[in-house]
Design a protein around this motif. Structure first.
Motif, mmCIF file in Angstrom:
data_model
loop_
_atom_site.group_PDB
_atom_site.id
_atom_site.type_symbol
_atom_site.label_atom_id
_atom_site.label_comp_id
_atom_site.label_asym_id
_atom_site.label_seq_id
_atom_site.Cartn_x
_atom_site.Cartn_y
_atom_site.Cartn_z
ATOM 1 N N LYS A 155 50.641 55.269 47.127
ATOM 2 C CA LYS A 155 50.831 55.908 45.822
ATOM 3 C C LYS A 155 50.331 57.340 45.829
ATOM 4 C CE LYS A 155 50.411 51.543 43.292
ATOM 5 N NZ LYS A 155 49.674 50.795 42.234
ATOM 6 N N ASP A 156 49.427 57.656 46.735
ATOM 7 C CA ASP A 156 48.874 59.000 46.854
ATOM 8 C C ASP A 156 49.143 59.498 48.273
ATOM 9 O OD1 ASP A 156 47.477 61.361 46.919
ATOM 10 O OD2 ASP A 156 45.512 60.469 46.494
ATOM 11 N N ALA A 157 50.084 60.433 48.406
ATOM 12 C CA ALA A 157 50.500 60.904 49.731
ATOM 13 C C ALA A 157 49.361 61.557 50.504
ATOM 14 C CB ALA A 157 51.667 61.887 49.600
ATOM 15 N N THR A 158 48.357 62.056 49.807
ATOM 16 C CA THR A 158 47.255 62.742 50.485
ATOM 17 C C THR A 158 46.372 61.783 51.284
ATOM 18 O OG1 THR A 158 45.814 62.590 48.534
ATOM 19 C CG2 THR A 158 47.223 64.541 48.720
ATOM 20 N N ASP A 189 51.731 69.239 57.574
ATOM 21 C CA ASP A 189 51.948 69.952 56.312
ATOM 22 C C ASP A 189 52.186 68.892 55.249
ATOM 23 O OD1 ASP A 189 52.109 72.975 56.793
ATOM 24 O OD2 ASP A 189 53.449 72.197 58.348
ATOM 25 N N ALA A 190 51.310 68.810 54.277
ATOM 26 C CA ALA A 190 51.445 67.799 53.226
ATOM 27 C C ALA A 190 52.669 68.103 52.361
ATOM 28 C CB ALA A 190 50.194 67.761 52.365
ATOM 29 N N PRO A 191 53.362 67.083 51.863
ATOM 30 C CA PRO A 191 54.513 67.327 50.977
ATOM 31 C C PRO A 191 54.062 68.014 49.698
ATOM 32 C CG PRO A 191 53.931 64.987 51.024
ATOM 33 C CD PRO A 191 53.135 65.651 52.097
ATOM 34 N N PRO A 192 54.805 69.011 49.215
ATOM 35 C CA PRO A 192 54.433 69.705 47.979
ATOM 36 C C PRO A 192 54.320 68.742 46.800
ATOM 37 C CG PRO A 192 56.184 70.886 49.131
ATOM 38 C CD PRO A 192 56.025 69.584 49.828
ATOM 39 N N ILE A 193 53.218 68.807 46.083
ATOM 40 C CA ILE A 193 52.940 67.849 45.015
ATOM 41 C C ILE A 193 54.005 67.895 43.918
ATOM 42 C CG2 ILE A 193 51.316 67.187 43.219
ATOM 43 C CD1 ILE A 193 50.438 66.461 46.030
ATOM 44 N N LEU A 208 61.521 88.715 62.278
ATOM 45 C CA LEU A 208 61.804 87.289 62.184
ATOM 46 C C LEU A 208 60.500 86.513 62.012
ATOM 47 C CD1 LEU A 208 64.396 86.846 65.096
ATOM 48 C CD2 LEU A 208 64.862 87.296 62.680
ATOM 49 N N ALA A 209 60.569 85.399 61.296
ATOM 50 C CA ALA A 209 59.399 84.525 61.161
ATOM 51 C C ALA A 209 59.025 83.977 62.531
ATOM 52 C CB ALA A 209 59.701 83.388 60.205
ATOM 53 N N ALA A 210 57.748 83.724 62.740
ATOM 54 C CA ALA A 210 57.302 83.218 64.038
ATOM 55 C C ALA A 210 57.886 81.838 64.316
ATOM 56 C CB ALA A 210 55.780 83.170 64.094
ATOM 57 N N HIS A 211 57.898 80.966 63.300
ATOM 58 C CA HIS A 211 58.409 79.607 63.468
ATOM 59 C C HIS A 211 59.280 79.236 62.271
ATOM 60 C CE1 HIS A 211 55.795 78.703 66.897
ATOM 61 N NE2 HIS A 211 54.819 79.308 66.236
ATOM 62 N N THR A 212 60.175 78.286 62.467
ATOM 63 C CA THR A 212 60.987 77.760 61.377
ATOM 64 C C THR A 212 60.103 76.943 60.443
ATOM 65 O OG1 THR A 212 62.886 77.609 62.866
ATOM 66 C CG2 THR A 212 63.004 76.358 60.809
ATOM 67 N N PRO A 213 60.196 77.145 59.132
ATOM 68 C CA PRO A 213 59.355 76.368 58.198
ATOM 69 C C PRO A 213 59.599 74.868 58.358
ATOM 70 C CG PRO A 213 60.472 78.169 57.062
ATOM 71 C CD PRO A 213 61.071 78.094 58.426
ATOM 72 N N ALA A 214 58.547 74.093 58.203
ATOM 73 C CA ALA A 214 58.682 72.640 58.272
ATOM 74 C C ALA A 214 59.616 72.167 57.159
ATOM 75 C CB ALA A 214 57.317 71.980 58.129
ATOM 76 N N GLU A 215 60.513 71.247 57.491
ATOM 77 C CA GLU A 215 61.496 70.766 56.522
ATOM 78 C C GLU A 215 60.829 70.138 55.301
ATOM 79 O OE1 GLU A 215 65.487 67.892 56.354
ATOM 80 O OE2 GLU A 215 64.085 67.744 58.034
ATOM 81 N N ILE A 216 59.675 69.535 55.497
ATOM 82 C CA ILE A 216 58.991 68.848 54.402
ATOM 83 C C ILE A 216 58.611 69.806 53.274
ATOM 84 C CG2 ILE A 216 56.596 69.087 55.226
ATOM 85 C CD1 ILE A 216 56.227 66.104 54.523
ATOM 86 N N LEU A 217 58.507 71.090 53.580
ATOM 87 C CA LEU A 217 58.131 72.092 52.577
ATOM 88 C C LEU A 217 59.311 72.562 51.749
ATOM 89 C CD1 LEU A 217 55.730 74.279 54.761
ATOM 90 C CD2 LEU A 217 55.130 72.420 53.190
ATOM 91 N N GLU A 218 60.553 72.273 52.199
ATOM 92 C CA GLU A 218 61.729 72.810 51.518
ATOM 93 C C GLU A 218 62.745 71.741 51.108
ATOM 94 O OE1 GLU A 218 62.023 77.158 53.748
ATOM 95 O OE2 GLU A 218 63.303 75.529 54.447
ATOM 96 N N ALA A 219 62.531 70.495 51.530
ATOM 97 C CA ALA A 219 63.567 69.477 51.397
ATOM 98 C C ALA A 219 63.484 68.685 50.097
ATOM 99 C CB ALA A 219 63.490 68.514 52.584
ATOM 100 N N ASP A 220 64.563 67.963 49.817
ATOM 101 C CA ASP A 220 64.588 66.942 48.773
ATOM 102 C C ASP A 220 63.665 65.815 49.235
ATOM 103 O OD1 ASP A 220 65.186 64.922 47.000
ATOM 104 O OD2 ASP A 220 67.256 64.640 47.680
#
Length: 627
Positions: free
Chosen positions: A396-399, A405-409, A370-382
């Motif tokens: 305008k620039d999320a960074t 965990d930064a939102p995927p570009i 099993l994965a150690a932790h549940t992935p952050a929702e921000i990495l998989e979500a709409d």
């Protein structure tokens, strides 16, 4: 049902100290208060059962020294309501006085309220309305290890407020299983306060390898969970908490247990987010003397909630999680394995008030996979809601914000492209007046756009009902495998019309109607039901929410979306003759996605509503024919 075998005594920790009136978290409170007075932000690490959700806000309120109220975020509505009620009970008060709560459909606060427990999306609403959070002195992020999208966004915005507007705003991040050091670093090397916690022994049983039925080998989860429950009832005392992936599995286990003819002193209660408050209360309340209960729950019972009397946990080891596919622009609800951290959380529910047992429906050898932790929702979500919130915040620039965990570009760029299509942002990424109106509405940006567009068509009551139907649980339950996938049937059922081979969920209908009325109130439109002669406009309204899911029939029950992707109906049903449809819900898996909810379209309306986006191309080709 076949027997289900388990290895016994695989894990049996030493008995830990029993707690009475003093909970484990009390030992950490003096250090916590000092840290908060000396720092902008603090991290509190405390295991399940330490008392952090209820005791920390009350003790910090007594400690004073903070400017304004205490706001505590909970990841789910049932947890927010339960924690607030529990704190109010400890104060011997009614909820809504010193301690209140606020969720999307339910609010109990007053001018006397000093502690507000809110769902995470409420914080974002408050920030967008009052960026400085003028009347808030401390924001507590409870159960932050769940890493919901709204919690990550809320923390990023609060850190921005600290940096630019309120250096006196205090932040407290509370977590049971997440690495506190990484959060502390994000908060500018904030101090970490640790509560060791005390709990009772929990004996853990894994599935016996001799049963040859490992968890991940397509076995019947409902069957095995029911069998393990019956076994545990005979072997141990106390109440039972069963973790299941979703409502369908809960209903099947209910059926299995009903067929088992349980003793009359054993009661079975479902527990999931869409149930009414009264139904949730029945599941959470302690059993009376001589009675036992079985609670069949989704992962909402994993954290925050205290269910008195639970001594036995049955863990299916799986959950349903929504994943967004940026390639198709679709969400799919997948049944996936839980993480080891989630398994520990679930197991800990059995040792809150006395020693207990946990049955894990998987092999011991599988546990380390099993994965150690549940992935952050921000990495998989709409990320469309996130993109609109950032645009409204002026980002305008999320960074430029601080993220764990930064939102995927790529996913964020795709969301911004759709916001431009909807007219919510301009070509420079700045929010438009239309975008600000969308952001005010407490619903998904797609649905907000549909609601606003409906006003000029005099279809707002219908649009509000559609938005509510697409936000809440489905109000129709199929009696056979042929599920009605026509969105118009939901509108008819909402108005009391019987749908063949389907049953209506009364509780879900009430929630939908309340949600629709709330949306109409936000739009300052008279609250009223939609007219039946507008039913044919269902598909037209859906095109405003899902312009990328306008589809044309190619053959039989197959359609092609405007992006070229295929989709299909399992059976023709009432959509069988439609040449064009607007798809509201789609299972994104596979070569041809499965259409779950849709409504037919008229071509002339489509050409009229999207005249500016439609391009007419003329192409001449020469085909040589062999003589």
């Amino acid at each position: 049902m076949q027997d289900i075998l388990f290895l016994t005594n695989v894990i049996k920790p030493d008995i830990r100290y029993r707690f009475s009136m003093t909970l484990p978290i009390h030992d950490a409170l003096p250090e916590l208060v000092r840290a908060l007075h000396a720092n902008q932000s603090v991290v509190l690490q405390a295991p399940p059962g330490a008392g952090k959700s209820t005791i920390v806000p009350l003790e910090l309120m007594k400690a004073s020294g903070f400017k304004g109220k205490i706001l505590m975020l909970e990841p789910r509505r049932v947890a927010a309501r339960s924690v607030a009620i529990r704190m109010a009970t400890l104060l011997n008060e009614q909820v809504g006085k010193t301690v209140g709560y606020r969720t999307r459909l339910d609010t109990k606060v007053s001018v006397q309220t000093k502690i507000e427990v809110v769902t995470e999306g409420i914080l974002t609403r408050m920030l967008q309305h009052d960026a400085a959070l003028e009347d808030i002195g401390l924001v507590i992020f409870d159960e932050f290890h769940e890493r919901s999208l709204q919690a990550d966004l809320g923390l990023a915005l609060c850190l921005d407020v600290q940096d630019t507007l309120r250096d006196d705003l205090k932040l407290l991040i509370m977590s049971a299983t997440l690495d506190g050091a990484s959060i502390a670093k994000l908060l500018g090397n904030a101090p970490v306060v640790t509560s060791e916690g005390k709990s009772f022994a929990v004996t853990t049983y894994y599935r016996d390898v001799n049963s040859q039925r490992a968890l991940w080998h397509n076995h019947d989860i409902a069957h095995d969970a029911a069998k393990a429950t019956l076994h545990a009832l005979n072997e141990h005392h106390g109440d039972v908490l069963v973790f299941l992936p979703g409502q369908s599995e809960i209903r099947r286990v209910l059926k299995f247990l009903d067929e088992a003819s349980l003793p009359t002193n054993i009661h079975v209660y479902p527990l999931y987010g869409e149930l009414s408050a009264a139904e949730q209360d029945r599941a959470i309340q302690p059993s009376i003397d001589g009675q036992r209960k079985i609670v069949l729950a989704t992962n909402i019972a994993e954290t925050s909630l205290t269910i008195d009397g639970i001594c036995i946990v049955i863990d299916s080891g799986v959950e349903r999680r929504s994943r967004f596919d940026p390639n198709s622009g679709m969400n799919s609800l997948e049944r996936v394995r839980i993480s080891r951290a989630s398994a520990d959380q679930r197991r800990g529910r059995a040792g809150r008030t006395q020693s207990g047992v946990c049955y894990r429906l998987w092999l011991e050898s599988e546990h380390q996979t099993l994965a150690a932790h549940t992935p952050a929702e921000i990495l998989e979500a709409d990320l469309l809601p996130l993109a609109l919130e950032l645009a409204n915040w002026g980002i305008k620039d999320a960074t430029t914000l601080r993220w764990l965990d930064a939102p995927p570009i790529a996913t964020l760029n795709q969301a911004n492209d759709l916001l431009k299509w909807l007219g919510a942002i301009d070509d420079k990424g700045s929010i438009t007046a239309h975008g600000r109106e969308m952001n005010v509405l407490a619903t998904h940006p797609r649905l907000a756009h549909m609601l606003l567009k409906s006003q000029s068509l005099n279809l707002t009551p219908l649009a509000a009902e559609l938005a509510a139907l697409l936000t809440e649980r489905d109000i129709l339950r199929a009696r056979s495998k042929e599920r009605d996938n026509d969105m118009r049937s939901r509108i008819e059922a909402l108005h009391g019309i019987s749908i063949p081979n389907h049953d209506s969920d009364i509780g879900a209908k009430q929630r939908v109607l309340r949600s629709a009325d709330q949306l109409l109130q936000q739009l300052q439109v008279k609250v009223e039901r939609s007219r039946h002669d507008h039913l044919h406009d269902t598909g037209r309204l859906l095109t405003f929410a899902y312009p990328d899911r306008i589809a044309r029939r190619t053959q039989d029950n197959r359609f092609v979306l405007m992006n070229g992707r295929g989709a299909m109906l399992d059976h023709a049903g009432t959509l069988g003759n439609a040449e064009f449809i607007a798809i509201a819900s789609l299972d994104g898996a596979g070569r041809d996605a499965r259409i779950q909810l849709a409504a037919p379209l008229q071509l002339d309306e489509l050409l009229n509503d999207f005249a500016q986006q439609i391009k007419i191309l003329e192409r001449v080709e020469w085909h040589e024919r062999d003589e």
